[in-house]
Design an enzyme around this catalytic site. Structure first.
Site, PDB file in Angstrom:
ATOM      1  N   GLU A   1      32.981 -20.480   5.940  1.00 55.71           N
ATOM      2  CA  GLU A   1      31.998 -20.170   7.000  1.00 55.71           C
ATOM      3  C   GLU A   1      31.043 -19.064   6.560  1.00 55.71           C
ATOM      4  O   GLU A   1      30.852 -18.066   7.259  1.00 55.71           O
ATOM      5  CB  GLU A   1      32.718 -19.784   8.288  1.00 55.71           C
ATOM      6  CG  GLU A   1      33.513 -20.956   8.872  1.00 55.71           C
ATOM      7  CD  GLU A   1      34.099 -20.677  10.256  1.00 55.71           C
ATOM      8  OE1 GLU A   1      34.361 -19.506  10.569  1.00 55.71           O
ATOM      9  OE2 GLU A   1      34.310 -21.640  11.020  1.00 55.71           O
TER      10      GLU A   1
ATOM     11  N   GLU B   1      36.983 -28.470   9.381  1.00 54.22           N
ATOM     12  CA  GLU B   1      37.609 -27.794  10.520  1.00 54.22           C
ATOM     13  C   GLU B   1      37.042 -28.372  11.795  1.00 54.22           C
ATOM     14  O   GLU B   1      35.824 -28.546  11.918  1.00 54.22           O
ATOM     15  CB  GLU B   1      37.299 -26.292  10.537  1.00 54.22           C
ATOM     16  CG  GLU B   1      38.148 -25.457   9.641  1.00 54.22           C
ATOM     17  CD  GLU B   1      37.945 -23.961   9.865  1.00 54.22           C
ATOM     18  OE1 GLU B   1      37.769 -23.537  11.028  1.00 54.22           O
ATOM     19  OE2 GLU B   1      37.955 -23.231   8.865  1.00 54.22           O
TER      20      GLU B   1
END
Ligand code: BGP
Length: 478
Positions: free
Chosen positions: A183, A377
């Site tokens: 991320e 995810e």
């Protein structure tokens, strides 16, 4: 519509070392960021968005759930057997940097740490489960944070290079799929997690975050080059947190506002890592926010030469936003800001549930880059109830996942090239943003509670059997 996924689609689940391994002081491991983060929604969330954290452990005030995690360090065989039972084709995990280099700046790696991941990879290989490895997932060695100031410091590029070189050489016959920074674009929101520093003040947050990001771009590009050299045929991806930004309404002022916000949050890092250059729109943003990036000679060439092979991302929510928010509207949105979307329901943690937004995201990303995508995810953090007979009927989780997988199928039909899907927290683990065990994502329940009690025993939830069938039918039966 019948959902059709490509042959060889990589179904699986995702985790991160710091959230499940535990054994925080075993095997020669050094402390890392997650080891000093307290448990509990209030404590952790406050810390993530505040300034001036001292990175000390204070057991008289806080609990530290990551210290024990779910004890994967000792139970990985049992867990991998359960993943295999579900039919996993891939397992996303991260390597804890401080198991390999306890302080981060040593010259020689820690053999015990390397041997642990050898054992994990060998176990996965037994079941033909392909590892997908995140090299840096919110777990910067504590020493690099305290002594060097985290990724603000250029020195970390060199340490990271040493770390990845060791990983690639050691695991070259075992791991083909790698992700560099988890991320990466979340950094400006929560620099603590990704960049390993706590801003001194709100005024310095942006400057320091973008400087840290630049260092990570250089480090990531270098890793891509090294990976390709050391492991022929390896696939190295970037990892973004992606949340499409919807304009609150059709007012063009709001539309352009949403577009600008999306560029900075969703597109900036991807543009650098996929296209290999800083996008033109960032100049104005840097100018207006007094951001000046210090670069070294050769950085831009390196970034150009080290572009990623595929794009992976997490998807949990969309964001709805408008230019002028009333005081009541502020703070009504998601974790990542914005305003409340009247068409969406939210999870118990206030994350708005939007399966269609996943189709939007996949189309946006593929339209922009034309590179293979990987959803690494996605999932629902929810409270689970164990019934008297031990069963866990998590129909809400099944509903959530079914709708998201359906949306992926739509995107594939839209022409998007999709490599795989690893839902987040395939086994219950410690939440990153709230430090809770009770925010559960798993197909596998772990008897570990917020107060630290529990046996660590594993059990199969209803969703376990459901997902097993999804994989067995390659997404045909949802
Ligand atoms: C992502 C992180 C993960 C993970 C997930 C769920 O941002 O990459 O580490 O934890 O979100 O978030 P949370 O654990 O806060 O519910």
């Amino acid at each position: 519509m019948t959902v059709k996924f490509p042959e060889g689609f990589l179904w699986g689940g995702a985790t991160a070392a710091n959230q499940l391994e535990g054994a925080y002081q075993e095997g020669g491991k050094g402390l890392n960021l997650a080891d000093v983060l307290p448990g509990g929604k209030e404590n952790r969330l406050k810390l993530l968005s505040s300034t001036g954290f001292d990175f000390e452990i204070d057991k008289s005030k806080y609990t530290y759930p990551n210290h024990e995690g779910i004890d994967f360090y000792h139970r990985y065989k049992e867990d991998i057997a359960l993943f295999a039972e579900m039919g996993f084709k891939t397992f996303r995990m991260s390597i804890a940097w401080s198991r390999i280099f306890p302080n981060g700046d040593e010259l020689e790696p820690n053999e015990e740490g390397l041997a642990f991941y050898d054992r994990v990879f060998d176990e996965l290989a037994k079941y033909n489960i392909e590892p997908l490895v995140t090299i840096a997932h919110y777990e910067t060695p504590l020493h690099l944070i305290k002594e060097y100031g985290g990724w603000r410091n250029r020195k970390l590029v060199e340490f990271f290079e040493r770390y990845v070189t060791v990983l690639f050489n050691r695991y070259k016959d075992k791991v083909k799929y790698w992700l560099t920074f988890n991320e990466i674009n979340g950094a400006t929101h929560m620099p603590l997690l990704g960049l390993g520093f706590s801003p001194e003040s709100e005024e310095t947050r942006l400057q320091d975050s973008f400087q840290g990001l630049h260092h990570q771009f250089v480090a990531s590009a270098k890793a891509v080059q090294l990976g390709h050299e050391i492991i022929p045929g390896s696939q190295i991806g970037c990892m973004l947190i992606y949340a499409p930004v919807y304009s609150y309404d059709s007012n063009p002022e709001n539309v352009v506002y949403a577009q600008q916000e999306a560029r900075i949050f969703n597109n900036f890092c991807g543009d650098v890592q996929v296209r290999g250059e800083y996008p033109s729109f960032i100049d104005r943003y840097f100018r207006e926010n007094d951001v000046n990036i210090e670069m070294e000679e050769g950085d831009l060439e390196l970034i150009k030469e080290g572009t990623v092979d595929f794009i992976s991302f997490s998807y949990y929510m969309s964001r709805t936003d408008k230019k002028n928010k009333t005081p009541e509207e502020i703070g009504q949105g998601n974790l990542i800001g914005g305003v409340k979307n009247p068409f969406l329901k939210a999870s118990d943690w206030g994350w708005e549930i939007d399966p269609v937004g996943l189709r939007v995201s996949l189309n946006e990303l593929y339209g922009r880059y034309q590179k293979p995508l990987f959803v690494v995810e996605n999932g629902l953090g929810a409270y689970d109830k164990v019934e008297e007979d031990g069963s866990i009927n998590d129909d809400y989780r099944i509903d959530y996942l079914r709708e998201h997988i359906r949306a992926m199928g739509e995107a594939v039909d839209d022409g998007v090239e999709l490599m795989g899907y690893t839902s987040w927290g395939c086994i219950d683990l410690v939440s990153a943003s709230s430090g809770e065990m009770s925010k559960r994502y798993g197909y596998i329940y772990v008897d570990k509670q917020d107060d630290g009690s529990g046996t660590f025993e594993r059990s199969r939830k209803k969703s376990f059997f459901w997902y097993k069938n999804v994989i067995a039918t390659n997404g045909q039966e949802l």
